[in-house]
Design a protein around this motif. Structure first.
Motif, mmCIF file in Angstrom:
data_model
loop_
_atom_site.group_PDB
_atom_site.id
_atom_site.type_symbol
_atom_site.label_atom_id
_atom_site.label_comp_id
_atom_site.label_asym_id
_atom_site.label_seq_id
_atom_site.Cartn_x
_atom_site.Cartn_y
_atom_site.Cartn_z
ATOM 1 N N LEU A 154 0.824 -1.205 0.000
ATOM 2 C CA LEU A 154 0.000 0.000 0.000
ATOM 3 C C LEU A 154 0.861 1.259 0.000
ATOM 4 C CD1 LEU A 154 -2.736 -0.931 2.637
ATOM 5 C CD2 LEU A 154 -2.857 -1.128 0.144
ATOM 6 N N ASP A 157 -5.840 -3.190 -0.888
ATOM 7 C CA ASP A 157 -5.399 -4.540 -1.225
ATOM 8 C C ASP A 157 -6.402 -5.213 -2.155
ATOM 9 O OD1 ASP A 157 -7.399 -4.754 0.700
ATOM 10 O OD2 ASP A 157 -6.563 -6.594 1.548
ATOM 11 N N LEU A 160 -4.427 -5.415 -9.876
ATOM 12 C CA LEU A 160 -5.461 -5.498 -8.847
ATOM 13 C C LEU A 160 -6.667 -6.279 -9.374
ATOM 14 C CD1 LEU A 160 -5.649 -4.497 -5.930
ATOM 15 C CD2 LEU A 160 -6.924 -2.531 -6.751
ATOM 16 N N TYR A 209 -3.950 1.752 -2.704
ATOM 17 C CA TYR A 209 -3.162 1.148 -3.782
ATOM 18 C C TYR A 209 -2.316 2.234 -4.455
ATOM 19 C CZ TYR A 209 -2.063 -1.998 -7.660
ATOM 20 O OH TYR A 209 -1.404 -2.793 -8.569
#
Length: 804
Positions: free
Chosen positions: A217, A416, A449, A384
């Motif tokens: 992160l 996340d 992601l 992110y």
């Protein structure tokens, strides 16, 4: 040219042979006993002869950890996952190490319950390892550990979906174990209990591990912007023992008189500092803090001048309502209760709260104070790390403001995982995630992601092989057949963005299990069409879509998924599977046309058992996507899409802010720029009040809707597609078209879309009666450029200027 070395093959436990993490032990003080809202502290001291150039350190915890080295904060993790292959992180500790004495401090957290982000397996643990020269660090024997002594265990949840509030008594823990060179004393567990607190690598429930697969992160320190208001009042009864510090303040705060200039405050480079006046032993004084923009973060609070035992409540809210933050009524917003409590130690004390929360406003409430308290606040984000190189601008303050709101909302709805909102749920809702991926591809281009989310959703099975609507999750009521189809569609979206079809090969057995459900008697009506399985949640949209026995939407969405997965299978070399899906798709299309298409009125009925007048914009839009009756498309656009976009009377249910993504995408593709932009301006301009996009077109304090929902951030897709004209035409962005649609009232527009092959740019501006268009396309990308009647080709990329 040097070859890139192949990664070492992974063994059954998810690691290559010889990986050091396999030598470590899972540790947790007290093992799995009494884990509710459990904070755990770990400390390990060691010596290092010299600092290496790189110091890889592998670490994970179930559920979470925060890591410090030599008193300096490093990171938090891991990503959400499943215990059978629990994610771990790799961190380079070289910048934090020094020759000689070093120490590692870790704060772990396990909620002891399952949530909308986590499935609890009656176990908690920390696992970490590193080897640098002659120094080896392995979690296990010799580590100091204890349960957090300052956190109260049995308190309210932050919401129905989230972890617990944090009620912290700093008289029990000054956090020196993190920052002091000398190791703490008094942590030793009784030997038998210590042995119970360790277990071997790969012991269930952690049968294996997996690399995180996405970056750590982005954690930045942010100083809130300003104090917006203040108030004071008398504490409600029983305030010292409250389990929930948020709900009672809803009534206290609504009854108070708020003013803009009632407290002293200042903003420094390090803190926002507020002086809260003495309120008396049964009183409270409060200050409302405008953070300066919606964020996803945890708060660090320092209190100076305390006698010890005073209470400071920290409330996290979405937006300002006058001089105070919004105060949701108890029970609203899925039991939303974003509040934490700090009980002071004498003098100056400090605490950094653990949980990441979504908010744009904070309220500090000092209770039981007989002297003024100086309270300092700053935030640490956890989102992110998008680069956000994509851009759009047109010189119109409203449209440019909407673009900025979309970009901000997408940033704070990704950590996340893609999450619906950082405020109420932080859940990886997959219908939302599909729109968010499209947003991301135009703002940033990063597909990692989405790939991790696709695998994550695949990892939790629902009835008959369906996916859950979000995962990992305890929400057994959130199994949505239509979102399982959306999951199949995102396999296509990932391939379309990257050109990589490997995910469909990897996950094809999961697709087959989903399709197996739709072949079952539970899913099929006697007509052969798909039926409404009332055990499950047929979502479709936040709208009034017909949900009788056989809804048209479900059948057309199923058909859409079948159509869209076929080219991915072909690209993956799965010709037999592609042919089978084509046969399945053709058969279902024939069935839909025979039973659900109104030949006389040339539109889709709402369902096999639906009364007339329920025909929806949704179903007609799906016809435009599926293309079963092309000759009817102009009429469907005229009778459904355009009246909806223009705010005119239109039969049947209307799309929400979420599903309008599909309507706008299709109308924009067909050239209705004026209608699309007017619709966006009309519905999104009110959202500029928060600088974020909302769950729906309206936001109300008395209700559960959020002011931070990225499923509504899709104008950042439509603007570059419609006004700048940049549209992808082949998988992996191997081909594009650039055909701007200038509209009246705008003199220019420009966009940059960061494709995997490089940046694609388009800029046009009016020059008198003419328009000058400049484009740039990466090498190797085929581009068709259109301006008015002019058409030019760039076969292998390059730059071009057109005037017309």
């Amino acid at each position: 040219m040097a070859r890139t070395p192949r990664p070492a093959p992974l063994l059954a436990d998810g690691l290559p042979a010889g990986h050091i993490l396999r030598e470590a032990q899972w540790i947790w003080p007290g093992n799995g006993t009494y884990l509710v809202n459990c904070f755990a502290h770990f400390r390990h001291d060691f010596r290092l002869a010299a600092v290496p150039g790189k110091a890889p350190f592998f670490i994970t915890a179930d559920q979470h950890y925060r890591l410090w080295v030599n008193g300096s904060y490093v990171c938090r993790g891991p990503a959400r996952g499943y215990q059978k292959h629990w994610p771990f992180d790799e961190v380079d500790l070289a910048p934090f190490l020094r020759a000689g004495a070093n120490w590692i401090a870790v704060e772990g957290y396990n909620p002891g319950v399952s949530t909308f982000q986590y499935l609890h397996q009656t176990a908690a643990g920390l696992l970490c390892a590193g080897r640098w020269g002659a120094t080896t660090v392995l979690s296990g024997e010799g580590w100091l550990m204890r349960r957090g002594p300052a956190q109260r265990e049995y308190v309210a949840r932050h919401s129905l979906q989230l972890n617990f509030q944090e009620h912290v008594d700093l008289r029990a823990d000054d956090r020196a174990w993190i920052t002091a060179r000398k190791a703490p004393t008094g942590w030793s567990l009784e030997r038998r209990l210590y042995e119970m607190s360790r277990c071997a690598f790969a012991r269930p429930p952690w049968e294996g591990v997996e690399e995180r697969g996405i970056p750590l992160l982005e954690e930045r320190t942010v100083v809130p912007q300003r104090v917006a208001g203040s108030a004071a009042g008398r504490c409600a009864a029983g305030w010292r023992g409250w389990d929930n510090v948020a709900w009672p303040f809803s009534a206290e705060g609504r009854a108070a008189r708020w003013k803009a200039d009632g407290v002293r405050w200042r903003r420094t480079a390090q803190w926002l500092e507020v002086v809260l006046p003495a309120a008396g032993t049964e009183g409270w004084s409060a200050a409302t803090i405008d953070v300066g923009g919606y964020t996803w973060a945890s708060a660090e609070v320092e209190v100076a001048g305390a006698a010890g035992g005073e209470v400071v409540d920290i409330l996290h809210q979405e937006r300002l309502v006058g001089e105070r933050g919004d105060l949701r009524k108890p029970g609203d917003g899925c039991l939303i209760a974003l509040g934490n409590r700090l009980t002071t130690a004498p003098g100056t004390c400090r605490h950094d709260f653990y949980q990441l929360l979504g908010f744009g406003v904070m309220t500090l409430v000092a209770r039981g104070t007989t002297r003024a308290l100086t309270v300092r606040v700053r935030l640490r984000t956890g989102i992110y790390p998008f680069a956000m190189r994509g851009r759009f601008a047109c010189g119109d303050a409203v449209l440019d403001g909407i673009e900025a709101a979309c970009a901000r909302t997408q940033r704070i709805c990704a950590g996340d995982a893609y999450v619906d909102t950082p405020w109420r749920e932080q859940a990886q809702w997959w219908g939302d995630a599909r729109v968010q991926a499209a947003n991301t591809f135009h703002l940033d281009g990063d597909a990692r992601l989405l790939a991790r989310g696709i695998r994550s959703i695949a990892g939790q099975d629902g009835p008959g092989g369906l996916t859950y609507g979000h995962a990992p999750t305890i929400a057994y009521n959130c199994i949505l057949p239509d979102f399982a189809l959306t999951w199949i569609l995102t396999l296509r979206d990932h391939w379309w963005q990257t050109g990589d079809a490997s995910l469909v090969r990897e996950l094809w057995p999961r697709v087959e299990r989903i399709l197996g459900y739709f072949d079952s008697d539970l899913a099929r009506h006697k007509s052969g069409l798909l039926r409404h399985d009332r055990r499950l949640w047929l979502f479709e949209d936040w709208s009034t879509l017909w949900k009788g026995e056989v809804p048209t939407f479900l059948n057309l969405w199923y058909l859409h998924a079948l159509q869209q997965i076929q080219p991915v299978l072909a690209a993956a070399g799965m010709r037999r599977e592609a042919a089978a899906i084509r046969r399945r798709s053709d058969a279902h299309a024939r069935l839909c046309l025979a039973r659900l298409w109104d030949r006389k009125r040339r539109r889709w009925l709402a369902g096999l058992d639906a009364p007339k007048g329920q025909e929806s914009v949704h179903d007609q839009t799906l016809e435009l996507l599926n293309g079963l009756v092309p000759a009817a498309h102009d009429g469907l656009v005229r009778d459904f899409l355009l009246p909806f976009l223009r705010g005119e009377a239109v039969p049947g249910p209307k799309p929400s802010a979420f599903w309008s993504y599909y309507v706008l995408a299709e109308a924009g593709r067909r050239g209705f720029a004026e209608d699309c932009l007017a619709f966006i301006r009309r519905h999104w301009e009110p959202m500029l009040a928060t600088g974020t996009t909302w769950e729906d077109y309206q936001w109300k304090e008395d209700g559960g809707g959020t002011a931070s929902h990225a499923w509504t951030a899709h104008p950042c897709v439509h603007f570059p597609q419609i006004l700048a004209g940049i549209r992808q035409q082949a998988a992996g962005w191997a081909a594009v078209s650039i055909a701007p649609q200038p509209i009246a009232g705008l003199d220019r527009a420009e966009a940059l879309v960061p494709s995997p092959r490089g940046d694609i740019t388009s800029r046009w501006e009016r020059r008198g009666d003419a328009i000058r268009l400049s484009v740039s396309v990466p090498k190797g990308v085929k581009a068709e450029i259109r301006l008015g009647r002019q058409r030019k080709l760039l076969p292998t990329g390059g730059r071009l200027v057109l005037e017309g």
